[in-house]
Design an enzyme around this catalytic site. Structure first.
Site, mmCIF file in Angstrom:
data_model
loop_
_atom_site.group_PDB
_atom_site.id
_atom_site.type_symbol
_atom_site.label_atom_id
_atom_site.label_comp_id
_atom_site.label_asym_id
_atom_site.label_seq_id
_atom_site.Cartn_x
_atom_site.Cartn_y
_atom_site.Cartn_z
ATOM 1 N N ALA A 166 48.055 51.300 32.614
ATOM 2 C CA ALA A 166 48.074 52.111 31.400
ATOM 3 C C ALA A 166 47.224 51.435 30.343
ATOM 4 O O ALA A 166 46.843 50.278 30.498
ATOM 5 C CB ALA A 166 49.513 52.259 30.890
ATOM 6 N N MET A 167 46.969 52.178 29.253
ATOM 7 C CA MET A 167 46.104 51.637 28.203
ATOM 8 C C MET A 167 46.618 52.035 26.829
ATOM 9 O O MET A 167 46.928 53.196 26.578
ATOM 10 C CB MET A 167 44.670 52.158 28.432
ATOM 11 N N GLU A 182 53.081 49.277 26.417
ATOM 12 C CA GLU A 182 51.966 49.926 25.707
ATOM 13 C C GLU A 182 52.365 50.257 24.271
ATOM 14 O O GLU A 182 51.565 50.110 23.349
ATOM 15 C CB GLU A 182 51.502 51.193 26.436
HETATM 16 N N1 B3K Z 1 45.278 46.527 27.989
HETATM 17 C C1 B3K Z 1 45.331 47.270 29.210
HETATM 18 C C2 B3K Z 1 44.575 46.648 30.333
HETATM 19 C C3 B3K Z 1 43.118 46.911 30.323
HETATM 20 C C4 B3K Z 1 42.489 46.422 31.594
HETATM 21 C C5 B3K Z 1 41.019 46.489 31.528
HETATM 22 N N2 B3K Z 1 40.405 46.218 32.799
HETATM 23 C C6 B3K Z 1 46.742 47.506 29.653
HETATM 24 C C7 B3K Z 1 47.761 46.588 29.136
HETATM 25 O O1 B3K Z 1 47.801 45.417 29.409
HETATM 26 O O2 B3K Z 1 48.565 47.036 28.377
HETATM 27 ZN ZN ZN Z 2 49.009 44.888 27.766
#
Ligand code: B3K
Ligand code: ZN
Length: 934
Positions: free
Chosen positions: A295-296, A331
């Site tokens: 997820a992002m 998230e």
């Molecule tokens: N920040 C994103 C991960 C992004 C990965 C890029 N290759 C998810 C997380 O750790 O919440």
């Molecule tokens: Zn994260």
């Protein structure tokens, strides 16, 4: 596929940026943390206009640049403006201050757009690019999933949309306008608030989204598509009403309640524990099927892999439910730890990830059982992160260099990073930690900062010196803690003598001691906790109450406790207070039994049970290794039958091991989840650590044989536990700790019994599979059947496929089970699955289930003729032509090659060499493969 010889070229050397002139100026380059410099320009506002189309998508980016290069020498021009880009974006035009630049005024390469002579002072650039999102199989930047437009920009995907200063320390306010066909893409979403929307000519429509919070470009997001939505209203502590919306494909709306519930709980928890409220009126989650990771956390527009949103008892397992709760929380928590305060550069990734994992672990602990959550997290850390820390990819939680940042979203940065955050919590206590967090936000809200800034906030808020925690950020490897004890009855003095050592890791031969907080207590003969009177270096006495935290930060130290009436039993490293391997010399079986019964710390009660069990496990490990040696010594064929005969001839399974299992299974005071974990034999990879040049299929056959012997001799207990933990027909599925524990134990017992391969048991499994009321039970029965040869296996797989044909998420489980199967010669089936209508090689989840699943089969991936390695090598190269991040994850199947026998080492190494030499290889795969070979 063409032969390796026609596709190879010289293995390129890794280039060190700024350190060496590369032969290919834009080839793989190492970036170093030490080389950080502030950007020469910053950005205040970005206006993006997307004309989303079926053939092409045009993006107009209006970017307001501000000089950051300092005072120029008299008459000196500003430095060139070098923007990041990607070769699949087409530059249509670039204008500065309203004037379109001529060709000689800028330069475009595969990775950059350089504006040679930007004006002095602030200026506005308008850059127009053209994209083909439908062809973007990297799934970074703007791409299409199931016909919908979506984005993924972390770490460096924004450069696949427009030319930009794609680095997290450039924070700006974004306005996004998008227009698209109204019937194909009725939903248009961006970051922040919807400012305007309307219909246009030709059946098109538009929306304008304004995000009031400055952010780095990796948090930018856009979604345009045909999506159904479920909404809930949440009111924050201060009275702000927030609309929570989850967008999914039509037909999946009935499966979002668990994710919505999890979101509400996360928001409440962050207010209660950290006083942190959500800061906008809208929080959107969109589920997409094609996504490289879980997820992002894009600002107010989280994008999720659909497997981490959608759940129903019929399609998701207990594990899926618990992951959804944890990731939705993770998230959401990023809104403060990651978005409002972000990272200065990507070397600091653990600043947001380690901290946010710590927060999601604590959230899950508060929502469910705290001790069980801690135990699960520590088990995971020990099995994955400790392995990474001991292998060729070992790196500190704040890496010193990388070629592709995407390769550093690792268990070290995330999970060990979280353990390091936990060190502050342990040293400062919950209140001190909260003070530190408050100061961190007060100082750094709206800024891009470093791990050192976090440590400084924690230290300053509490008026303590935390410099000693610094080495946890710079040293790789798992520290070893060795403790001996002594008691002097005459002076009533008890001493703990501690030593520490961190083993060498690639590129870091010499290690220095780290600060290890040892949370501890001392138990008197009656089980009560003794008062802790710790003698200081100056002879003073510190009263720690009955639980204290020792600060151990030197190679060796002795902690002396006074007025100890009788020799106590020590309870050390409570709650697993530091990510170390501890050995307590002379810890007897009696001590462990005593701690299991009396320790005030729940984690250490379990740990004592584990260590007690480990005594059994040591026994079983020893047994397994002995049997392995006997089976291997026979030479020749290693068929399961030959292995069984040799194992039996070598003495079989001793009674005391069977009794150890029986005692755990029948103990009425033990929790079902605990029992289900405790009766597992050591894993193949743990055992391989102890074997020089191991043979994985042989070890698998030995291990399976031992499980079968245990199942035969413990059959009455296993059958009784299945009866005791079976739900009455018609019991509705609930997701809570007690119900999950019942299912876990029942299904573990069934799996053990299935190894007997008796017709009656197989028929019972098939019946349970057919009658299962939830996916947890259904998939467990199917997994057991898949390991058996015979018509039931095929019948069950076919029935499962027919039932879930239209359910891509459920079919991932179907693919994974078949890929991981140790059925002899299963590679042929796996190969046929690659061509099956249910398999889609451009979808990351499909690749993870099939290829990573296959890599977990000790029998078929490690087949003696190298066919499994050849298949995986081919698959890595094929997938690399589609998606670099997915291929890089697949190549990790080869990184443990040094653990195996000479023949396998040679074959795995040959695959890695073939991969590294492949023409046109991605930097992602090149980095992992070349580092594994070194
Ligand atoms: N920040 C994103 C991960 C992004 C990965 C890029 N290759 C998810 C997380 O750790 O919440
Ligand atoms: Zn994260």
């Amino acid at each position: 596929m063409a032969t390796a010889a026609t596709e190879t070229e010289e293995i390129p050397e890794i280039q060190h940026e700024e350190h060496k002139q590369p032969p290919h100026p834009e080839g793989p380059k190492q970036k170093f943390r030490a080389d950080y410099t502030a950007p020469p320009f910053t950005v205040t506002t970005v206006h993006l206009d997307f004309i989303l189309g079926e053939e092409t998508t045009d993006v107009t980016a209006k970017i307001h640049f501000v000089p950051n290069y300092g005072q120029l020498a008299a008459g000196a021009p500003p430095p060139p403006l070098v923007l990041d880009g990607r070769k699949d974006i087409k530059l249509l035009s670039v204008a500065l201050g309203g004037r379109v630049l001529g060709e000689g005024e800028y330069e475009v390469s595969d990775k950059h757009l350089t504006i040679k002579a930007p004006p002095a002072g602030e200026f506005e650039a308008v850059i127009v690019t053209q994209l083909r999102p439908q062809d973007n199989s990297l799934l970074e930047g703007l791409y299409k999933s199931s016909g919908n437009f979506c984005t993924q920009c972390e770490a460096e995907g924004f450069r696949g949309i427009t030319y930009f200063l794609d680095r997290p320390d450039v924070m700006a306010k974004y306005t996004t306008r998008m227009e698209a066909d109204a019937s194909l893409y009725p939903v248009l979403l961006g970051n922040g608030n919807l400012a305007e929307s309307g219909q246009m000519e030709g059946g098109r429509h538009y929306a304008v989204w304004v995000d009031p919070y400055p952010k780095p470009c990796y948090l930018f997001a856009l979604v345009a598509g045909k999506l159904a939505m479920k909404e809930r209203e949440y009111t924050t502590g201060s009275g702000r009403k927030v609309a929570l919306r989850i967008f999914v494909q039509e037909g999946n709306l009935g499966r979002v309640d668990h994710a919505l519930d999890s979101l509400v709980k996360s928001m409440q928890w962050d207010e209660q524990v950290y006083g942190l409220e959500y800061d906008l009126d809208l929080f959107n989650i969109v589920a997409v099927d094609d996504f490289n990771m879980g997820a992002m956390e894009n600002k107010s527009l989280n994008i999720f892999n659909s497997r981490l949103v959608l759940a129903s008892p019929q399609t998701a397992t207990d594990l899926d439910y618990s992951r959804i709760e944890g990731v939705v929380g993770h998230e959401y928590f990023h809104n403060w730890t990651g978005n409002r305060v972000t990272c200065r550069d990507w070397f600091q990734l653990t600043l947001k990830e380690g901290l946010t994992v710590f927060r999601d672990q604590e959230f899950s602990a508060d929502m469910n059982s705290r001790p069980v959550k801690r135990i699960e997290d520590v088990m995971m850390l020990r099995s994955s992160q400790f392995t990474e820390d001991a292998g060729p990819m070992a790196h500190p939680i704040r890496p010193e260099s990388y070629i592709k940042m995407d390769n550093f979203y690792t268990v070290t940065v995330y999970e060990k990073g979280s353990e390091v955050v936990r060190l502050y919590h342990t040293l400062l206590g919950a209140e001190g930690f909260r003070k530190g967090m408050d100061l961190y936000f007060q100082r750094h809200d709206g800024h891009a900062v470093t791990c050192d800034d976090f440590r400084a906030a924690m230290a300053d808020a509490n008026g303590v010196d935390l410099e000693a925690l610094g080495r946890w950020y710079s040293q790789a490897g798992t520290p070893q803690l060795h403790v001996t004890t002594s008691y002097d009855a005459a002076s009533r003095t008890y001493r703990l003598h501690c030593k520490q050592r961190t083993p060498p890791t690639p590129g870091q031969e010499e290690k220095l001691p780290v600060l290890i907080p040892i949370k501890m207590g001392l138990l008197g003969p009656d089980g009560s906790e003794l008062p802790l009177k710790l003698q200081g270096a100056d002879g003073s006495v510190q009263d720690l109450g009955t639980e204290g935290v020792l600060r151990f930060d030197t190679p060796e130290a002795t902690f002396t406790f006074l007025e100890v009436p009788a020799e106590p039993v020590p309870s050390l490293l409570r709650g697993f207070s530091a990510p170390v391997k501890m050995e307590l010399e002379g810890q007897s079986e009696q001590h462990l039994t005593f701690l299991l019964a009396n320790d005030a710390d729940a984690f250490n009660r379990w740990e004592a049970g584990q260590r007690l069990w480990e005594a059994g496990q040591r026994l079983s490990r020893k047994l397994l290794l002995q049997l392995y040696a006997a089976a291997a010594a026979g030479g020749g064929a290693h068929s399961p039958q030959a292995v069984a005969e040799r194992c039996a001839a070598a003495g079989g399974v001793p009674d005391n091991l069977v009794e150890a299992f029986r005692a755990v299974l029948t103990d009425p005071d033990l929790d079902g989840s605990f029992k289900s974990m405790a009766v597992m034999l050591p894993t193949g990879s743990e055992l391989l650590d102890a074997i020089q040049g191991g043979d994985p299929p042989l070890l698998h056959h030995v291990r399976t044989w031992v499980v079968r012997q245990l199942a035969a001799r413990l059959r009455p207990e296993l059958e009784q536990l299945i009866k005791d933990n079976d739900d009455a027909p018609g019991t509705p599925y609930v997701f809570n700790a007690a119900a999950c524990a019942r299912r876990a134990l029942k299904n573990r017992c069934l799996t053990m019994l299935s190894t007997l391969e008796e017709p009656g048991i197989t028929a019972m499994l098939l019946r349970r599979f057919n009658e299962a009321a939830n996916m947890t039970d259904e998939i467990s029965a199917l997994s057991a059947l898949v390991e058996l040869a015979g018509p039931e296996r095929d019948q069950a797989l076919q029935a499962f496929y027919d039932k879930f044909k239209g359910e891509p998420l459920v079919l991932l489980k179907w693919l994974g089970l078949q890929a991981t199967s140790n059925a002899p010669g299963n590679l042929a089936l796996v190969k046929s699955l690659v061509d099956h209508e249910a398999f889609n090689i451009t979808n990351p989840n499909n690749c993870y289930s099939l290829f990573l699943g296959f890599g977990r089969s000790p029998v078929n991936f490690h087949a003696a003729d190298g066919s499994g390695y050849q298949f995986m090598g081919d698959a890595v190269l094929r997938v690399d032509g589609i998606n670099h991040q997915v291929a890089a994850r697949m190549v990790s199947a080869f990184t443990t090659w040094r653990q195996y026998d000479t023949e396998r080492q040679a074959m795995m190494r040959a695959q890695l060499e073939r991969i590294v030499a492949h023409k046109g290889l991605s930097e992602n795969v090149f980095e992992i493969a070349s580092k594994s070979l070194k």
